[in-house]
Scaffold this active site. Structure first.
Site, short mmCIF file in Angstrom:
data_model
loop_
_atom_site.label_atom_id
_atom_site.label_comp_id
_atom_site.label_asym_id
_atom_site.label_seq_id
_atom_site.Cartn_x
_atom_site.Cartn_y
_atom_site.Cartn_z
N GLY B 145 0.82 -1.19 0.00
CA GLY B 145 0.00 0.00 0.00
C GLY B 145 0.86 1.25 0.00
N CYS B 146 0.26 2.36 -0.41
CA CYS B 146 1.04 3.59 -0.52
C CYS B 146 1.47 4.09 0.86
CB CYS B 146 0.25 4.65 -1.27
SG CYS B 146 -1.43 4.92 -0.68
N TYR B 147 0.57 4.13 1.81
CA TYR B 147 0.95 4.57 3.16
C TYR B 147 2.00 3.64 3.79
CZ TYR B 147 -2.96 7.96 3.46
OH TYR B 147 -3.83 9.01 3.29
#
Lengths: 342, 342, 342, 342
Positions: B145-147
């Site tokens: 995921g980006c986070y």
């Protein structure tokens, strides 16, 4: 063997964009990087997005520093290029990203820039009739202004095909990087965000004579230009809305046909399919020019709209494209028509 | 011979960013592009920034369409990847940009995603300890995921070096593309511009267990994470502010030394010089991760801050980087650390 | 009879916002407006949004110019208020919008501001326990900093109710007007738009001791604060994400009950209904503070989030609110909880 | 005794802005608030900036709900006002913020809106010649479109004074709230931020006949209009750049004199001092119109530029101003010329 390029004025937005492109250009080796007030600083502090060059240090803009390069790009304030250029040899390719050598008419230059005219160099907008040939093998190139790039490409097909009367009315919106890194109150983020504002209204913008020069050449007669630039709340991009009264007999079909023909073979200029309109986001960071055109029958006007990235095709990308032609490389080397969106 | 790649879910932001990168990847030939509700449409209408692919038409996401490729990227809504993947042969490299195969703990998956766990694939964050080796030659990759990408890279050096207590507090700001192209009222431009807002507060965001998984692995013990994501008025970028209580004896110097050592050989992760702080603009469109770290002596906390482009390193760039490793290509092929700024 | 108010520092953002509010305050007559470098200029050129005052001319900031007013607002750079204030009589209400008189601890002042401590005035955050009483009838008011306003109101209910451990971790995002009109490169629109960036990381921001002072008073013990401010691409607004470890036995219900009770009678502070989270857009131009709170059971932390307009409640609105109390007017006079959105 | 006002369509941007203004209007009591798909919802969830009305619940838009009010504002989609209005008594002041009753020419209506013409009501742009008188005591008001408000006020002085030829060329930039809350892909924040784009190019925008109607009335002859609207990355504001060929003998001085005379007594329209140009930020949330005009001698054109807030003067503020006139109140009641900036 790689071509060695120096950049004079590497700390500004034009210089930074040029370096961004040169970093991925397969035929270029980046040589000296210069600044004036910023000489001695790490590039990483001034252009934090150029990580591969972060540890390079800016040198002063002197003939000694610029010597020994095959290409020298000048990203200097208007009026400073001539003095630097004349110290560079005639065998060095000098590409001026400033205004100094764009105008053919000395009186125009003096009226709009207030200093003596330095001369005229081959004009780095290859898509204009005859321009590409003049750039081939040239050792001097004058990169066009960002607004004239967007406007000339949007309107020259209409003028070259004899479809439009000789009075153009143009309103363009530009991102704030077009105004450079100058510390002026109206360029603060707090002032810019959420706001649109005009400037240089009523014929005073310095890019006006350059547009007139380009459109008049295409038309074969003097074209008058009413040009209003506006500042838009975005960092990059120009949207140019260009209109001219259509000549008798002009139709939507004849307009579209003329644009299709004029732009058909251009690698960077795309006439969009009918129903699709340009957005500046779609050309963010790319060298593309997207154009759409309509004929307003009720008002009797051709409306041509173009979007460019003011820093790429409008400045540094146009410079690289012209360099490629001047050096005999493929015109598209190191450039793309792929935008960074959303 | 070029590697032939298909993209399932080519109309969304992740798919568009992937295509932007693949278009300039020297070893890739772009094969089938699929969509569901958008099948049959020209890509030019959906991704107007990808001019070289403007005339490509989206096909439906079926096994037949995806057959015959060396690599298949899945940019599908969460929960849809497993069904597609199992129809692809074991000799095809499948890179899932969704969440389906990221979590090791089935209970975590079920609690946060509400469906049965599909399995766990090698995790596409090569900078984490051991991750690169697991990706080499793998035929399956779960893109983070980006986070979790931004957060894990900012904090793993502190945990791997034993400098931090096992409770992290993280607040991150993301550009709106992180929420995808879904037509939701709070994602309208009128709502977003000029506004910051939190969401998924109090431990509910689905990326939380992924962060815990990564940081716990680095720490060798269970790390608890308080994570608050916020939506920022920009299209791209994540700024992650990550703090953890420092263990006794930790100093600014020991923190900096640990980060310098952990990140020294990474091609995409840059520890900034002291005094310089990350900005999301500097990594716009690039695969770089810029990190800075401080030790707040009064509060007794390590503060590590990272900036990434959520669509590039946070999604599509991470996918390409992992693909390169899985295929045995140079890890940096087709990727840069050059941002598009300003 | 109208109260006559002077504004010292009328050309900046704080001064402009104050005038915006005073123009519609029914009990105020706007008197002298002063500037330093801008003395002699029309206000219309500096604050073009204040059309009713466009023809007013700024005077120099001298005792003579400021004499003869009932209220004098000081919107001056830090460190300049004391010298001006001591020349004003003890019967004049002086409201300092700078930092000079906010801190009780002289050592804190000297460490963070680097100059001798000028003293401590009644603190203009009436919602804090005991603050309102201290403001009633006072002739001197220290207006809080924008971040301490957002943070203190978000966290004091938890500390006052004994729900939280004495270590708070706070990350806040602010619009660029919080940095004032200073001409600094990183505040240019080109740099700010599309970018999030931190500053003052690691405990160095000057608002930190002010937060500690407020939260410690509420808690009855020393509270440590890890504070990270970030700059967001918007002109106004603060979103403060404030977390603290919860004490044993704390539940979502007990947290919500404590906040409901602490904020029940406040005219400007609104605890949002469950499920709704603050947005800075919703308080744009208003004096409202919107707050939501959650209990993250897995991480064992209270997460309280507030949104304010940094120029209104965070500066000029807070100043007017305190003025109203000091003068014995209704506290809400000239202020609203109505935002300008979208 | 307060005038009781109902708002049909209270969940949209126009309705929300109207409520923002009515909340501080001293002569108004806010009655029924209606929505269609949103009936039954709390206003606080839909218009979180209107805290004083947060607990009000939307009712369905029925004659029964709207009965018993002195004023009914209609903020409905085009084409729906007539059916609602005819159920309201002739003694109720009905103010239509939609387009239904703006156009005098039924053929224009049918061509641009594709439905039968409902009629023509007094036009709520009091600054136009004769308009104020028609509004006094009227029980029906058609609020102008946002673009026609900006454009008509910028150009009518030139036409009324006989200075301009009968062909106007207009390019306007609007904030995204002008497009309403509709969930359309191109209105997503990710698409809008960083982008300028045109729409309705070539004469197709529905506001075109309204501009022609207004300018032709001022000129005493048919004026043709080439109008190009563009979408700008900001939530609010219109900047209209309006040009027309100047008639022989026209000078900068004669143009300025005509504008000064035409606008001298208007409470909301301000001709800026020479050298100052409109910004949309300066009128954010205010009912002001700021105008500047130049004469481009080289191009032979008058260039008049106006800035308004599309939601305030362009919609809800214009509605309140007209209501005030119709009710015999002071025209400026509840309205200001104070913007919320920066």
């Amino acid at each position: 063997m790689a071509v060695r390029a120096a950049v004079a004025g590497a700390s500004g937005y034009a210089g930074g964009e040029l370096l961004r492109l040169l970093l991925t250009h397969p035929g270029i080796e980046i040589g000296a990087l210069t600044g004036n007030s910023n000489a001695g600083q790490r590039l990483g502090a001034l252009q934090p997005h150029l990580l591969p060059l972060a540890d390079r240090v800016l040198e002063p803009t002197t003939p000694e520093v610029l010597a020994g390069h095959d290409v020298v790009f000048l990203a200097l304030p208007h009026g400073q290029s001539a003095a630097v250029a004349e110290r560079l040899g005639g065998d060095v390719l000098v590409i001026d990203m400033g205004a100094d050598f764009r105008l053919e008419d000395a009186a125009d230059w003096e009226r709009f820039y207030g200093s003596p005219h330095a001369g005229t160099w081959p004009y780095g907008l290859p898509e204009l009739p005859g321009a590409r040939a003049a750039l081939e093998g040239s050792k001097r190139v004058a990169v066009p202004g960002c607004y004239p790039t967007a406007v000339s490409l949007a309107l020259f097909p209409a003028y070259a095909a004899g479809l439009a009367e000789s009075e153009a009315v143009i309103v363009a919106a530009s991102g704030t990087s077009g105004a450079g890194k100058a510390l002026k109150p109206h360029l603060l983020g707090s002032e810019v965000m959420g706001s649109m504002s005009p400037y240089g209204v009523g014929g005073g913008h310095r890019h006006t004579p350059e547009m007139i020069q380009n459109l008049s050449a295409a038309a074969g007669e003097r074209v008058s230009v009413s040009f209003t630039p506006t500042l838009a709340p975005m960092p990059r991009g120009i949207l140019a809305t260009c209109t001219a009264k259509s000549r008798p007999g002009v139709t939507a079909e004849s307009v579209r046909a003329a644009y299709g023909k004029a732009l058909a073979d251009e690698p960077f200029v795309h006439l969009l399919p009918e129903g699709q309109w340009p957005t500046t986001a779609s050309v963010h960071g790319s060298n593309a020019v997207v154009i759409q055109v309509a004929h307003d029958e009720a008002a009797g006007r051709i409306v041509a709209i173009s979007a460019i990235d003011n820093l790429t095709k409008g400045t540094a990308g146009g410079a690289v494209q012209s360099m490629n032609i001047a050096l005999g490389l493929d015109e598209t080397t190191g450039l793309t028509t792929i935008g960074v969106a959303p």
